[in-house]
Design a protein around this motif. Structure first.
Motif, mmCIF file in Angstrom:
data_model
loop_
_atom_site.group_PDB
_atom_site.id
_atom_site.type_symbol
_atom_site.label_atom_id
_atom_site.label_comp_id
_atom_site.label_asym_id
_atom_site.label_seq_id
_atom_site.Cartn_x
_atom_site.Cartn_y
_atom_site.Cartn_z
ATOM 1 N N ILE A 91 0.835 -1.205 0.000
ATOM 2 C CA ILE A 91 0.000 0.000 0.000
ATOM 3 C C ILE A 91 0.871 1.257 0.000
ATOM 4 N N GLU A 92 1.938 1.239 0.803
ATOM 5 C CA GLU A 92 2.825 2.411 0.846
ATOM 6 C C GLU A 92 3.545 2.624 -0.481
ATOM 7 N N THR A 93 3.861 1.527 -1.187
ATOM 8 C CA THR A 93 4.620 1.643 -2.436
ATOM 9 C C THR A 93 3.725 1.925 -3.631
ATOM 10 N N HIS A 94 2.624 1.172 -3.728
ATOM 11 C CA HIS A 94 1.769 1.251 -4.915
ATOM 12 C C HIS A 94 0.430 1.950 -4.661
ATOM 13 N N GLY A 95 0.139 2.264 -3.432
ATOM 14 C CA GLY A 95 -1.122 2.939 -3.126
ATOM 15 C C GLY A 95 -2.283 2.004 -2.875
ATOM 16 N N GLU A 96 -2.126 0.737 -3.222
ATOM 17 C CA GLU A 96 -3.190 -0.241 -3.003
ATOM 18 C C GLU A 96 -2.600 -1.640 -3.070
ATOM 19 N N VAL A 97 -3.377 -2.614 -2.578
ATOM 20 C CA VAL A 97 -2.983 -4.018 -2.637
ATOM 21 C C VAL A 97 -4.243 -4.854 -2.783
ATOM 22 N N THR A 98 -4.149 -5.935 -3.544
ATOM 23 C CA THR A 98 -5.289 -6.815 -3.781
ATOM 24 C C THR A 98 -5.006 -8.192 -3.199
ATOM 25 N N ILE A 99 -5.932 -8.672 -2.370
ATOM 26 C CA ILE A 99 -5.859 -10.035 -1.844
ATOM 27 C C ILE A 99 -6.748 -10.911 -2.715
ATOM 28 N N HIS A 100 -6.162 -11.952 -3.274
ATOM 29 C CA HIS A 100 -6.866 -12.808 -4.228
ATOM 30 C C HIS A 100 -8.141 -13.382 -3.615
ATOM 31 N N LYS A 101 -9.261 -13.253 -4.348
ATOM 32 C CA LYS A 101 -10.589 -13.769 -3.973
ATOM 33 C C LYS A 101 -11.171 -13.054 -2.763
ATOM 34 N N ILE A 102 -10.510 -11.992 -2.270
ATOM 35 C CA ILE A 102 -11.025 -11.238 -1.118
ATOM 36 C C ILE A 102 -11.426 -9.833 -1.549
ATOM 37 N N GLY A 103 -10.472 -9.023 -2.005
ATOM 38 C CA GLY A 103 -10.799 -7.668 -2.412
ATOM 39 C C GLY A 103 -9.556 -6.790 -2.452
ATOM 40 N N ARG A 104 -9.785 -5.492 -2.677
ATOM 41 C CA ARG A 104 -8.697 -4.516 -2.812
ATOM 42 C C ARG A 104 -8.701 -3.557 -1.624
ATOM 43 N N PHE A 105 -7.495 -3.260 -1.114
ATOM 44 C CA PHE A 105 -7.312 -2.318 -0.015
ATOM 45 C C PHE A 105 -6.513 -1.121 -0.512
ATOM 46 N N LYS A 106 -6.880 0.066 -0.040
ATOM 47 C CA LYS A 106 -6.082 1.258 -0.301
ATOM 48 C C LYS A 106 -6.337 2.278 0.809
ATOM 49 N N ARG A 107 -5.431 3.224 0.930
ATOM 50 C CA ARG A 107 -5.524 4.242 1.969
ATOM 51 C C ARG A 107 -6.310 5.440 1.449
ATOM 52 N N THR A 108 -7.205 5.954 2.289
ATOM 53 C CA THR A 108 -7.953 7.159 1.949
ATOM 54 C C THR A 108 -7.142 8.387 2.353
ATOM 55 N N ASP A 109 -7.681 9.550 2.052
ATOM 56 C CA ASP A 109 -7.002 10.797 2.433
ATOM 57 C C ASP A 109 -6.887 10.938 3.936
ATOM 58 N N ALA A 110 -7.813 10.284 4.667
ATOM 59 C CA ALA A 110 -7.774 10.342 6.130
ATOM 60 C C ALA A 110 -6.936 9.219 6.720
ATOM 61 N N SER A 111 -6.138 8.521 5.873
ATOM 62 C CA SER A 111 -5.239 7.435 6.299
ATOM 63 C C SER A 111 -5.979 6.211 6.804
ATOM 64 N N ALA A 112 -7.240 6.095 6.473
ATOM 65 C CA ALA A 112 -8.007 4.903 6.842
ATOM 66 C C ALA A 112 -7.955 3.898 5.698
ATOM 67 N N LEU A 113 -8.063 2.621 6.047
ATOM 68 C CA LEU A 113 -8.066 1.570 5.029
ATOM 69 C C LEU A 113 -9.435 1.498 4.369
ATOM 70 N N GLU A 114 -9.461 1.582 3.057
ATOM 71 C CA GLU A 114 -10.699 1.460 2.291
ATOM 72 C C GLU A 114 -10.708 0.102 1.601
ATOM 73 N N PHE A 115 -11.799 -0.653 1.776
ATOM 74 C CA PHE A 115 -11.883 -2.027 1.274
ATOM 75 C C PHE A 115 -12.967 -2.133 0.209
ATOM 76 N N THR A 116 -12.622 -2.730 -0.926
ATOM 77 C CA THR A 116 -13.572 -3.001 -2.002
ATOM 78 C C THR A 116 -13.600 -4.511 -2.243
ATOM 79 N N PRO A 117 -14.699 -5.199 -1.863
ATOM 80 C CA PRO A 117 -14.724 -6.663 -2.003
ATOM 81 C C PRO A 117 -14.842 -7.099 -3.461
ATOM 82 N N MET A 118 -14.464 -8.347 -3.718
ATOM 83 C CA MET A 118 -14.656 -8.956 -5.029
ATOM 84 C C MET A 118 -16.064 -9.539 -5.078
#
Length: 317
Positions: A91-118
């Motif tokens: 997340i720090e390097t690419h801005g987001e990370v995807t966990i296979h069959k789970i979903g995508r995580f990324k940091r919001t402007d408020a430094s909170a983790l934002e989750f988008t499920p598959m």
């Protein structure tokens, strides 16, 4: 080690899977849905959400990895910590990370983790094999004629019947048309009367049969000369497979002392068996439902017992 595979396996069987030091994946049942804009039906499923506030290790993921990989508990815990560091670095390097069959995580402007499920992955076992279906609207019109009044269609069709007796004499044509109309009306009336009579006869027969049946029941007397033999049923004991563990001891006498100490504090403590390392495990309490065990684990930790953890399954006695 593919931690994502173990997360996916656990989500099929559990409603909450905690990634220690990262957050908790929580599933909830979502009923079947219909989207009118696309005329599409979607089967029921488990919807995934993420709670960053729940980071305490409940033992579920670590114990599962230790069992599958045949690792000591501490080694499995270290594998999970390494995986959390990997997710954080991605997340720090690419801005987001995807966990296979789970979903995508990324940091919001408020430094909170934002989750988008598959959304294409369905963790509801009852919906296995079900796919979305497209539903097409039924055309309730024949041409431009609505089906609300079948008699209108019949009359329209009757007007299309060619008259073999049509002549240039308009009076003859009118009499012929009137005769055909009377014939059609009489046919409909006769058919309606016949169908109505059949329905009335069926209702009368059913009422008569019901009345006779009630009379027979009222007149009948039931005498059982020989009583039925008694039936003995064995009720399966309640199995408590979820344990909030207080500690593990090499010496069984020390385990017994811990049990007595916890009982004096009001816990339903007991020894729950010996693990593969030869340690005697002592539990604060045991539960049938996993959610009850998790709630008790959090409560015990808040009271200062930070070393408590959750064990799923039975140990050898």
């Amino acid at each position: 080690m593919q931690i994502s595979i173990y997360l996916s396996d656990l989500l099929y069987r559990h409603e909450c899977v905690v990634i220690p030091g990262y957050g908790a994946l929580i599933s909830r049942r979502v009923p079947a849905q219909h989207f009118a804009s696309t005329n599409t039906l979607y089967p029921p499923k488990k919807g995934l959400s993420f709670n960053e506030q729940i980071q305490q290790n409940d033992g579920l993921l670590v114990n599962y990895i230790a069992t599958v990989e045949k690792l000591p508990y501490q080694d499995a815990l270290q594998e999970v910590r390494n995986y959390v560091r990997f997710l954080t670095n991605q997340i720090e390097t690419h801005g987001e990370v995807t966990i296979h069959k789970i979903g995508r995580f990324k940091r919001t402007d408020a430094s909170a983790l934002e989750f988008t499920p598959m959304y294409l992955v369905n963790y509801l076992p009852e919906a296995f094999g079900l796919d979305r279906q497209e539903a097409y609207a039924v055309d309730r019109n024949i041409g431009n004629a609505p089906l609300n009044n079948p008699q209108e269609i019949s009359v329209a069709n009757s007007q299309a019947i060619p008259l073999q007796t049509r002549t240039n004499n308009s009076a003859t044509w009118v009499r012929a048309a009137a005769a055909i109309a009377i014939l059609i009306a009489g046919s409909y009336a006769g058919l309606y009367s016949y169908q109505t009579q059949q329905v009335n006869d069926a209702i009368a027969i059913e009422e008569l049969a019901t009345e006779q049946f009630k009379t027979k029941i009222q007149e009948a007397s039931f005498i059982i000369a020989t009583p039925l033999p008694s039936v003995t049923m064995e009720v399966a004991p309640v199995v408590k497979n979820y344990h909030v563990v207080a500690g593990a001891f090499r010496d069984p006498s020390n385990a017994d002392k811990k049990v007595e100490q916890l009982k004096a504090q009001g816990y339903d403590a007991r020894r729950i068996g010996v693990n593969k390392y030869g340690l005697h495990n002592v539990a604060f309490s045991s539960f049938v439902e996993r959610n009850d065990a998790i709630n008790e684990l959090y409560r015990i930790r808040k009271q200062g017992n930070e070393g408590a953890w959750l064990l799923n399954g039975n140990l050898s006695k």
